[in-house]
Design an enzyme around this catalytic site. Structure first.
Site, PDB file in Angstrom:
ATOM      1  N   LYS A 105      -0.865   3.287  -7.417  1.00 48.69           N
ATOM      2  CA  LYS A 105      -0.682   1.944  -7.988  1.00 48.69           C
ATOM      3  C   LYS A 105      -0.808   1.974  -9.502  1.00 48.69           C
ATOM      4  CE  LYS A 105      -2.488  -0.869  -4.166  1.00 48.69           C
ATOM      5  NZ  LYS A 105      -3.517  -1.880  -3.827  1.00 48.69           N
ATOM      6  N   ASP A 143      -3.315  -7.136  -5.035  1.00 51.93           N
ATOM      7  CA  ASP A 143      -3.465  -6.850  -3.615  1.00 51.93           C
ATOM      8  C   ASP A 143      -2.076  -6.941  -3.039  1.00 51.93           C
ATOM      9  OD1 ASP A 143      -4.846  -6.014  -1.349  1.00 51.93           O
ATOM     10  OD2 ASP A 143      -5.074  -8.056  -0.613  1.00 51.93           O
TER      11      ASP A 143
END
Length: 187
Positions: free
Chosen positions: A10, A65
């Site tokens: 990420k 998220d």
């Protein structure tokens, strides 16, 4: 700003997408915590992470998220994408479980949802990205993490079959980042 994640995949994606910003990882900011994702929405988890990291660093934070939402299972695994098999499960374990669960399903439609939340101590700005696709019949590709090797795009390729550059141009995180950057620029 600090990107509130310890996930190296990420972090690579966010740094590439926000290349015109100075983005620091938690480690680069000297922060060594893993905020528990116990909220019932992507937004809730991202906001919780952003606020907890901000309280430590006292500088702007972007937290995310994201997860896989499978239509036939009413959005499962959703916010539990990384945890539906427990904290010790690997990406391989999770992806094999999803493929096994879906082996008899004809409706393989799914989406990846990502919420990126910016928090600077007073303002909350949210970017959202949604990438539609399908769950493949088998794992394909080696360039990715999470469920990239089972999430198939409309062109028939999985996310893991794309180059990093190609993935960064279509991912839900990219779409959320573009949405967030636009909102931050207009703030």
């Amino acid at each position: 700003m600090i990107f509130a994640s310890n996930n190296k995949g990420k972090l690579r994606e966010v740094k590439a997408i926000f290349e015109d910003y100075e983005v620091k990882s938690l480690a680069e900011a000297g922060i060594n915590i893993d905020v528990e994702e116990d909220q019932d929405s992507f937004y809730g988890n991202a906001l919780k992470k952003a606020k907890e990291i901000y309280e430590i660093a006292k500088e702007p934070v972007v937290a995310d998220d994201s997860g896989l939402c499978i239509d036939v299972y009413e959005g499962w695994p959703g916010v539990l994408t990384h945890r539906f098999m427990g904290e010790e499960a690997t990406d391989d374990d999770r992806n094999n479980a999803i493929l096994n669960k879906m082996k008899e399903e004809s409706n393989r439609e799914a989406k990846v949802v990502c919420n990126l939340v910016y928090y600077d101590g007073k303002d909350i700005v949210v970017g959202e990205g949604v990438l539609n696709g399908n769950i493949s019949n088998e794992r394909r590709g080696s360039n990715g993490f999470g469920f990239d090797d089972i999430f198939e795009l409309e062109n028939g390729k999985t996310l893991a079959e794309l180059s990093s550059e190609e993935k960064n141009e279509v991912s839900a995180r990219y779409l959320a980042a573009i949405d967030l950057k636009e909102k931050l620029n207009n703030k």
